[in-house]
Design an enzyme around this catalytic site. Structure first.
Site, short mmCIF file in Angstrom:
data_model
loop_
_atom_site.label_atom_id
_atom_site.label_comp_id
_atom_site.label_asym_id
_atom_site.label_seq_id
_atom_site.Cartn_x
_atom_site.Cartn_y
_atom_site.Cartn_z
N TYR A 1 0.83 -1.22 0.00
CA TYR A 1 0.00 0.00 0.00
C TYR A 1 0.87 1.27 0.00
O TYR A 1 0.61 2.20 -0.76
CB TYR A 1 -0.89 -0.06 1.24
N LYS B 1 0.94 4.13 -2.83
CA LYS B 1 0.57 5.52 -2.52
C LYS B 1 1.72 6.49 -2.82
O LYS B 1 1.50 7.63 -3.19
CB LYS B 1 0.13 5.63 -1.06
P1 NAP Z 1 -13.40 2.02 1.30
O1 NAP Z 1 -14.47 2.43 2.24
O2 NAP Z 1 -12.84 0.63 1.40
O3 NAP Z 1 -13.90 2.29 -0.20
C1 NAP Z 1 -13.12 1.92 -1.30
C2 NAP Z 1 -14.03 1.63 -2.46
O4 NAP Z 1 -13.21 1.28 -3.60
C3 NAP Z 1 -14.97 0.43 -2.20
O5 NAP Z 1 -16.28 0.74 -2.56
C4 NAP Z 1 -14.37 -0.65 -3.09
O6 NAP Z 1 -15.32 -1.59 -3.59
C5 NAP Z 1 -13.82 0.17 -4.25
N1 NAP Z 1 -12.89 -0.61 -5.05
C6 NAP Z 1 -11.99 -1.53 -4.62
N2 NAP Z 1 -11.34 -2.06 -5.66
C7 NAP Z 1 -11.83 -1.49 -6.78
C8 NAP Z 1 -11.58 -1.64 -8.17
N3 NAP Z 1 -10.65 -2.51 -8.62
N4 NAP Z 1 -12.29 -0.90 -9.05
C9 NAP Z 1 -13.23 -0.03 -8.61
N5 NAP Z 1 -13.52 0.17 -7.31
C10 NAP Z 1 -12.84 -0.56 -6.41
O7 NAP Z 1 -12.13 2.99 1.40
P2 NAP Z 1 -11.96 4.51 1.91
O8 NAP Z 1 -11.48 4.48 3.30
O9 NAP Z 1 -13.15 5.33 1.52
O10 NAP Z 1 -10.70 4.92 1.01
C11 NAP Z 1 -10.81 5.56 -0.25
C12 NAP Z 1 -9.43 5.91 -0.74
O11 NAP Z 1 -8.77 6.73 0.22
C13 NAP Z 1 -8.53 4.70 -0.96
O12 NAP Z 1 -7.70 4.90 -2.07
C14 NAP Z 1 -7.69 4.67 0.31
O13 NAP Z 1 -6.46 4.02 0.12
C15 NAP Z 1 -7.53 6.15 0.58
N6 NAP Z 1 -7.21 6.46 1.98
C16 NAP Z 1 -8.06 6.12 2.99
C17 NAP Z 1 -7.71 6.43 4.29
C18 NAP Z 1 -8.61 6.10 5.46
O14 NAP Z 1 -8.16 6.29 6.62
N7 NAP Z 1 -9.83 5.62 5.25
C19 NAP Z 1 -6.50 7.06 4.57
C20 NAP Z 1 -5.66 7.38 3.52
C21 NAP Z 1 -6.02 7.07 2.21
P3 NAP Z 1 -15.56 -2.99 -2.81
O15 NAP Z 1 -16.32 -2.62 -1.58
O16 NAP Z 1 -16.41 -3.79 -3.76
O17 NAP Z 1 -14.22 -3.57 -2.54
#
Ligand code: NAP
Length: 255
Positions: free
Chosen positions: A156, A160
């Site tokens: 990851y 990133k």
């Molecule tokens: P999340 O709730 O897990 O949502 C991610 C979404 O992406 C899910 O709906 C997932 O679908 C979808 N997805 C996964 N693989 C995919 C693919 N191959 N094609 C299309 N869609 C896909 O995550 P989040 O926390 O909102 O995070 C969103 C972004 O922010 C990510 O890039 C994450 O790395 C980044 N981020 C998050 C945090 C945090 O603390 N939450 C911190 C830093 C960065 P499924 O449910 O079907 O898998």
């Protein structure tokens, strides 16, 4: 669906069925964009689309695996045909496959790089054709404070950090065509992704959030809306001189 007025631009948000992507899609709709809500499962996008429509906006659910070149191309072509040429792309889709390196499988490394980094590349490649033709575009890539290194996340963190390099390179390549490319790097944000991390660690989400909050200068965890707000800034017309930047949104300094 309500009618699109001809001056409304089209924004594509990947991974928008929930979490940060859903909040970003809702925010961009409030900002006046017509929004393509992309996620792996089209049916899972319904909640985001309905929320936007309830507020009088227009959105389309698109099922698409961003790590697959054929699906990324087809997804963008569908958006262009049904909503209009994409002017904004938010590369937000993501997965976690955490493990220490001695336990991480090559497959878990590849799948994380595949969704975050290859997926962002494929979606940017498909969308930039439309943006360059229009002489205007905005791409925002979702990085993470994990880009600075994080135990158990060699896949990851690498993805990133790679996204930050992709951002700077595309900013150089696409700037002459009126396209800006920027990166938002969130710290801890309460979503299903971080809930799953707490579960893996065997602690409650409240405990997990409290632990984080103590180490965050503003003394709270982030919300998806905090990130949507930063994306909203980067995609606006007035931000046209801001490109190739990494904005950490983490309740304190990073980087
Ligand atoms: P999340 O709730 O897990 O949502 C991610 C979404 O992406 C899910 O709906 C997932 O679908 C979808 N997805 C996964 N693989 C995919 C693919 N191959 N094609 C299309 N869609 C896909 O995550 P989040 O926390 O909102 O995070 C969103 C972004 O922010 C990510 O890039 C994450 O790395 C980044 N981020 C998050 C945090 C945090 O603390 N939450 C911190 C830093 C960065 P499924 O449910 O079907 O898998």
């Amino acid at each position: 669906m309500s009618e699109t007025s001809s001056d409304q631009k089209v924004a594509v948000v990947t991974g928008a069925a929930r979490g940060i992507g859903a909040a970003t899609a809702a925010r961009l709709a409030r900002d006046g964009f017509v929004v393509a809500v992309l996620d792996l499962d089209e049916a899972a996008c319904a909640r985001t689309v309905e929320g936007i429509e309830k507020e009088g906006g227009r959105a389309l659910a698109v099922g698409c695996d961003v790590s697959d070149s054929g699906q990324a191309e087809a997804g963008v072509a569908r958006v262009a045909a049904e909503l209009g040429a994409p002017a904004v792309l938010v590369n937000n889709a993501g997965i976690l496959r955490d493990n220490l390196i001695f336990k991480m499988t090559p497959q878990d490394f590849d799948s994380v790089i595949g969704v975050h980094l290859r997926g962002a590349f494929l979606m940017a490649k498909a969308c930039q054709t439309h943006m360059v033709a229009a002489g205007w575009g905005r791409i925002v890539n979702m990085s993470s404070s994990a880009a600075l290194g994080n135990r158990g996340q060699s896949n990851y963190s690498s993805a990133k950090a790679g996204l930050q390099a992709l951002t700077k390179t595309l900013a150089i390549e696409l700037g002459p065509f009126g396209v800006t490319v920027n990166c938002v790097a969130p710290g801890f944000i309460a979503t299903e992704m971080t809930e799953a991390t707490a579960e893996r660690m065997g602690i409650t989400f409240e405990e997990f959030t409290d632990r984080y909050a103590k180490s965050i200068p503003v003394r709270r965890g982030g919300r998806p809306e905090d990130i949507a707000q930063a994306v909203s800034f980067f995609v606006r017309e007035e931000a046209g001189f801001v490109s190739g930047q990494i904005l950490y949104v983490a309740g304190g300094p990073k980087g």
